[in-house]
Design an enzyme around this catalytic site. Structure first.
Site, PDB file in Angstrom:
ATOM      1  N   LYS A 127      41.767  36.216  39.752  1.00  0.00           N
ATOM      2  CA  LYS A 127      42.976  37.046  39.771  1.00  0.00           C
ATOM      3  C   LYS A 127      42.677  38.506  39.429  1.00  0.00           C
ATOM      4  O   LYS A 127      43.124  39.421  40.123  1.00  0.00           O
ATOM      5  CB  LYS A 127      44.012  36.504  38.781  1.00  0.00           C
ATOM      6  CG  LYS A 127      44.579  35.151  39.122  1.00  0.00           C
ATOM      7  CD  LYS A 127      45.712  34.777  38.188  1.00  0.00           C
ATOM      8  CE  LYS A 127      45.253  34.525  36.760  1.00  0.00           C
ATOM      9  NZ  LYS A 127      44.455  33.286  36.628  1.00  0.00           N
ATOM     10  N   THR A 128      41.950  38.721  38.335  1.00  0.00           N
ATOM     11  CA  THR A 128      41.759  40.083  37.855  1.00  0.00           C
ATOM     12  C   THR A 128      40.973  40.921  38.854  1.00  0.00           C
ATOM     13  O   THR A 128      41.348  42.049  39.171  1.00  0.00           O
ATOM     14  CB  THR A 128      41.034  40.075  36.502  1.00  0.00           C
ATOM     15  OG1 THR A 128      41.808  39.311  35.559  1.00  0.00           O
ATOM     16  CG2 THR A 128      40.870  41.477  35.961  1.00  0.00           C
ATOM     17  N   GLU A 171      48.824  41.118  37.888  1.00  0.00           N
ATOM     18  CA  GLU A 171      48.198  39.803  37.773  1.00  0.00           C
ATOM     19  C   GLU A 171      49.202  38.864  37.121  1.00  0.00           C
ATOM     20  O   GLU A 171      49.664  39.119  36.006  1.00  0.00           O
ATOM     21  CB  GLU A 171      46.926  39.902  36.929  1.00  0.00           C
ATOM     22  CG  GLU A 171      46.229  38.584  36.720  1.00  0.00           C
ATOM     23  CD  GLU A 171      44.968  38.726  35.882  1.00  0.00           C
ATOM     24  OE1 GLU A 171      44.587  37.728  35.232  1.00  0.00           O
ATOM     25  OE2 GLU A 171      44.365  39.811  35.871  1.00  0.00           O
TER      26      GLU A 171
END
Length: 473
Positions: A127-128, A171
């Site tokens: 995600k990041t 996020e």
């Protein structure tokens, strides 16, 4: 232009206000505080420890206090805290007694998202990095996106910023179900694996949560087709797909590796869009980049912006982060803590073209509940390592569980691969001393986990230099 979503949280952040953040030193809450301050609100915060991030918050105008006090919430419009802060916290209790709204992080994040067009990245991992790539592509396109992600972007030195631009890249965290609360216009789903089962109870519930999330997204859904579960969700929700699979809508093709740099092409609808140069290691980052490109192009950014942004993408803190070198030894830190993440990081090291002679993997397991359920899943995670070192569990605030230690991971790996060299090293002091003796020129040491293992490379560097001076036996 699509109008921003209707505010669904108990506060309207379009109106100037005063907000207090409990546990402001945590990565998620410090990001919230930075964004609130950037929006022009009066922001205060408190934390039990004098962490380095507090200086950054003070520089941004946040009134930071070390220690908790009932007085800090007097006169504020709302108080926000992460789910890690217990309800008995004196500031939360005082706010409730005053009738002041108390918002968990997900609720405050929903209020932030309601002030822009939100493009969110969700998934078990990746995600990041993916959200950071989307941010840099949109910035290269001149869109001035705001962003709120789970790690500092090395290109800009922060993981959160409010610009007032039309788009917000965020996020979205599925760990406590708060991703379902966000008003999202466009999204990327990176993958779906078993995690946070203490909250969900079963993997089926994890999948249902992501399905419900996709159903609530008002605009384009971009989903990784290489992940079997995500691919099924993509079909269910008529999503755009991406990946290495030639059947995806956006396909990464002709991957080449050259001294820590990835080169690949992206095809779409039977047409080659062009070449991507990405200064990262690991095919998992090819997928991350392809997902970021697919989302950015779908919402209107040009492919040339993606090429330019990714060619100089500086990465994210704690993602294959080279922390130091000493006498031919390379020390790397990574946030990887799930089995597939660890396997991907070690595969990236083995295939990067850096010509490291040995890979020494150091893993600090995280959370007793996670290890009680998932420890057998780590059995194949370290096959690319020449030496694997396992430490004891970093609790992240959890109480210990009887019989649950890092030794469960050691046993899982040894049972599946008795030929592997696996070292059980629960004590930090012994771990540092062992690594300073074990590491030699040509080795790469990759320490992984989401606890205080992040400081291990610095400790090992100090020990290596001390040993060289004859101060250690």
């Amino acid at each position: 232009m699509t109008a921003p979503a209707t505010v669904i949280a108990p506060v309207d952040l379009r109106v100037p206000g005063r907000y207090h953040v409990v546990g402001v030193g945590g990565p998620g809450m410090s990001a919230i505080a930075l964004v609130l301050a950037g929006m022009g609100h009066r922001v205060s915060g408190s934390d039990l420890r004098a962490l380095p991030v507090l200086d950054r918050l003070r520089a941004a105008g946040v009134d930071v206090h070390v220690g908790h006090s009932r007085d800090l919430v007097a006169g504020v419009d709302a108080v926000t805290a992460s789910s890690a802060i217990p309800d008995r916290n004196i500031e939360l209790a005082a706010a409730r007694s005053n009738g002041t709204p108390v918002l968990r992080r997900g609720e405050m994040l929903a209020a932030v998202c309601a002030c822009a067009r939100a493009a969110a990245v969700v998934g078990t991992h990746g995600k990041t990095t993916t959200a950071s790539m989307v941010t840099m592509i949109l910035a290269q396109a001149g869109w001035r996106p705001s962003f709120l992600v789970g790690g500092d972007l090395n290109d800009v030195g922060t993981g959160a910023q409010w610009t007032g631009g039309e788009w917000l890249v965020v996020e979205a965290d599925e760990s406590d179900g708060t991703h379902l609360d966000l008003p999202v216009e466009a999204t990327v789903l990176t993958n779906v694996e078993a995690d946070h089962l203490d909250f969900y109870g079963s993997f089926a519930s994890v999948v249902d949560g992501f399905s419900e999330y996709l159903a609530g997204v008002t605009g384009p859904r971009v989903v990784c087709g290489d992940d079997a579960v995500a691919a099924e969700l993509a079909a269910r929700h008529d999503a755009i797909t991406y990946g290495l699979d030639p059947g995806a809508d956006y396909v990464a093709a002709d991957i080449r590796r050259d001294n820590g740099v990835l080169h690949f092409a992206i095809d779409h609808a039977g047409r080659r869009l062009g070449e991507i140069r990405l200064p990262l290691r690991g095919v998992h980052n090819v997928r991350n980049a392809t997902g970021a490109v697919a989302l950015a192009l779908t919402i209107g950014a040009p492919f040339e912006a993606a090429q330019q942004a990714l060619a100089r993408f500086g990465g994210v803190a704690r993602r294959f982060d080279v922390r130091g070198r000493h006498r031919g030894i390379t020390l790397i830190d990574d946030y990887a803590h799930l089995p597939s993440e660890i396997a991907a990081v070690l595969e990236a090291a083995a295939t990067s073209g850096d010509d490291w002679r040995r890979i020494v993997a150091v893993f600090q397991p995280n959370r007793y509940q996670r290890m009680a359920v998932l420890s057998p899943e780590y059995r194949d995670a370290f096959v690319r390592a020449d030496v694997t070192v396992i430490t004891d569990i970093y609790p992240s605030g959890e109480a210990p569980l009887p019989g649950v230690t890092g030794k469960l991971v050691v046993d899982a790996v040894c049972d599946a691969h008795p030929e592997q060299r696996v070292v059980w090293m629960p004590k930090r002091s012994e771990l540092v001393a062992f690594l300073s003796r074990e590491l030699r020129s040509g080795d790469v040491s990759i320490s992984m986990g989401c606890g205080d293992v992040a400081m291990l490379p610095d400790e090992v560097l100090v020990a290596l230099r001390a040993r060289e001076r004859g101060e250690l036996e």
